[in-house]
Design an enzyme around this catalytic site. Structure first.
Site, short mmCIF file in Angstrom:
data_model
loop_
_atom_site.label_atom_id
_atom_site.label_comp_id
_atom_site.label_asym_id
_atom_site.label_seq_id
_atom_site.Cartn_x
_atom_site.Cartn_y
_atom_site.Cartn_z
N TYR A 92 -6.14 -13.52 -1.01
CA TYR A 92 -5.82 -12.57 -2.08
C TYR A 92 -6.55 -12.98 -3.36
O TYR A 92 -7.75 -13.18 -3.35
CB TYR A 92 -4.29 -12.46 -2.24
CG TYR A 92 -3.90 -11.24 -3.03
CD1 TYR A 92 -4.25 -9.97 -2.58
CD2 TYR A 92 -3.23 -11.35 -4.23
CE1 TYR A 92 -3.93 -8.84 -3.30
CE2 TYR A 92 -2.90 -10.21 -4.96
CZ TYR A 92 -3.26 -8.96 -4.49
OH TYR A 92 -2.96 -7.84 -5.22
N LYS A 165 -2.78 -7.23 0.08
CA LYS A 165 -1.38 -7.19 -0.34
C LYS A 165 -0.46 -7.24 0.88
O LYS A 165 0.56 -7.95 0.88
CB LYS A 165 -1.13 -5.90 -1.12
CG LYS A 165 -0.10 -6.03 -2.22
CD LYS A 165 -0.71 -6.64 -3.46
CE LYS A 165 0.27 -6.76 -4.58
NZ LYS A 165 -0.31 -7.34 -5.79
#
Length: 542
Positions: A92, A165
């Site tokens: 991420y 996500k």
């Protein structure tokens, strides 16, 4: 319908690779399609991690991990669970910014991601059904990629933000990866570099706005809700002009969440609560200054303001504690360019004898004497030594959160904030920061990473079968995190560490689910919240 051996090996939800047993290979027709030695999941994880170590950059590592993700979800999440701290910045933020910027040039097909084009709205339902492929979808992360924090408008490249996500949802909170779906709404892009790039894979026209845009979003919401009746819908990185409008339209109708508006607000509130556990001060005695008044800055400010209301202040009393500074300086209520989200926190010029001079952060700090300074400006180095010393001169333990990311956009470095405040500052950053040694004390720096909140929030919502996600549930999520901080330990972090993400996700999930049940928002009967959470949690195992 029975799947062919090749279909099984190409399905990331079913493929075990070399871990298929001899019996499974016989029954599924896989004999001869795999090397003869049968590995365990631990064998595969060890082997794959060793391969990962040969990659020389985080971007290369993420591309490699995406290949594993597309081949074998169980193996990917087993690896992730074993190396959470190492993988988070690769999978991420901040590495995901590089993958988004290079998505079209380095294209790797992302299994089960959905690309919905505003130029072809009639295919929307079929596209969502095709991607679901019969799966029970409970969670969608959708983006139009106009406002990816720190890097802006990236069109269809932004699908990677939805993919990333959802990876964190599963790794942190055990959301079943077969029940999630990443979606990008391609409404065009105003990024001229993309439009000129012959490799760009999205719609090659400027962004569609206005009624046609909102009609397309509405079509998506209605179609997704119709196809997936138990859906939790997460909006991510929509532009400043649209994010709040979309959230406000749907938040009381469906179970939905906007991470940029609500998630960042929750983690900042949790960090402030943690800081106040250390300083032993009251929330309602604080003076809050937001540096950056876009979607994130305004959303965070609203969340902290709501907490003041929940702690007993009237709206009029609470607003006296809040100030916002943006590129034009301190926001005043006679500014015709204010957004609806900024207007409640704009001040009257009559409050200040030198209002026309309050055009910089330093001038505002000198005039206001904030006790809390939160940065979402993406303006690097703007929390200067002068600003920090001015804060420290007027409050015993200044709370300073430079949240902009990636690293190159941070308002300040943690080590500077500790040094300039003589160890007084209570600091959280938007990116991972090393411990700071100062005057014999080791200061641990909390990361205001939404990943500490949104996975557990989602797990709690899904487990509780909540009809909506409301402010009370959100407040309970923040308090559950803020209450973990050890306020008596010298140099303690204001937020729990990412290394214990899975544990804290359960803490958040339990608080959220219990709140839903207490408010009678659950659609299915729940007698034991812990059991309801455990019933929906997924673990990476064959």
């Amino acid at each position: 319908m029975t799947k062919s051996p090749v279909e099984i090996l190409n399905n990331p939800f079913e493929n075990k690779g070399t871990a298929f047993t001899e019996k499974e290979r016989q029954s599924l027709g896989l004999v001869g399609l795999l090397p003869p030695y049968v590995q365990t999941l631990d064998d595969q994880a060890k082997q794959t991690y060793a391969q990962l170590q040969t990659k020389t950059s985080d971007l290369e590592k993420r591309i490699f991990l995406m290949e594993i993700f597309n081949e074998n979800r169980v193996l990917f999440y087993k690896l992730f669970s074993q190396h959470v701290v190492e993988f988070m910045p690769i999978v991420y933020d901040p590495t995901i910014a590089d993958t988004i910027e290079n998505y079209s040039d380095l294209f790797i097909q992302s299994q089960n991601a959905v690309f919905l084009s505003i130029d072809d709205p009639d295919s929307m339902k079929a596209s969502l059904k095709n991607a679901a492929d019969g799966r029970d979808i409970r969670l969608i992360v959708v983006t139009d990629a106009e406002g990816i924090l720190g890097i802006g408008d990236w069109g269809t490249n932004g699908v990677d933000i939805s993919v990333g996500k959802l990876m964190v949802y599963t790794a942190a909170a055990g959301i079943d990866p077969s029940q999630v779906m990443p979606v990008v709404l391609d409404v065009g892009t105003n990024n001229q570099d993309l439009l000129k790039n012959p490799m760009y894979l999205g719609n090659r026209h400027e962004r569609i706005t206005g009624d046609r845009y909102y009609k397309f979003v509405d079509q998506f919401v209605n179609t997704a809700e119709d196809l997936f009746p138990k859906l939790y819908l997460h909006f991510e990185d929509f532009g400043r002009d649209n994010a709040a409008n979309i959230l406000n339209k749907y938040k009381d109708q469906i179970t939905t969440f906007n991470d940029d508006i609500q998630g960042t607000g929750i983690i900042v509130l949790a960090g402030i609560l943690g800081a106040l556990n250390i300083s032993k001060q009251k929330m309602t005695d604080q003076v809050y200054l937001s540096y950056g008044a876009g979607t994130a800055g305004a959303g965070i400010t609203k969340r902290i303001y709501d907490e003041f209301l929940q702690q007993g202040l009237s709206a009029e009393e609470a607003k006296k504690h809040f100030y916002m500074v943006d590129k034009q300086g301190l926001l005043f209520d006679d500014d015709q360019t204010l957004t609806p989200e900024q207007k409640p926190f704009a001040r009257s010029r009559s409050e200040f004898a030198n209002a026309d001079e309050l055009t910089t952060l330093e001038a505002a700090v000198k005039a206001i004497h904030p006790t809390i300074l939160v940065g979402t400006s993406t303006q690097p180095g703007t929390f200067t030594e002068a600003v920090v010393k001015e804060m420290a001169a007027h409050t015993e333990r200044p709370i300073i959160f430079p949240l902009s990311n990636p690293t190159k956009l941070a308002e300040a470095k943690a080590e500077d904030l500790i040094k300039w405040s003589d160890g007084k500052a209570l600091v959280a950053t938007g990116i991972p920061a090393a411990d700071v040694d100062y005057n014999g004390v080791t200061y641990q720096i909390g990361q205001a990473n939404n990943a500490l909140v949104y996975p557990g929030l989602g797990l709690g919502v899904i487990a509780s079968t909540a009809k909506v996600l409301n402010d009370e549930m959100i407040s309970q999520a923040a308090h559950s995190l803020g209450g973990i901080v050890d306020g008596n330990k010298p140099g303690a972090a204001v937020l729990p560490p990412v290394s214990k993400l899975d544990q804290f996700s359960f803490t958040v999930a339990k608080a959220v689910a219990q709140s839903a049940v207490d408010q009678k928002l659950n659609q299915e009967p729940i007698s034991d919240v812990d059991q309801a959470i455990n019933d929906v949690k997924w673990e990476p195992k064959y």
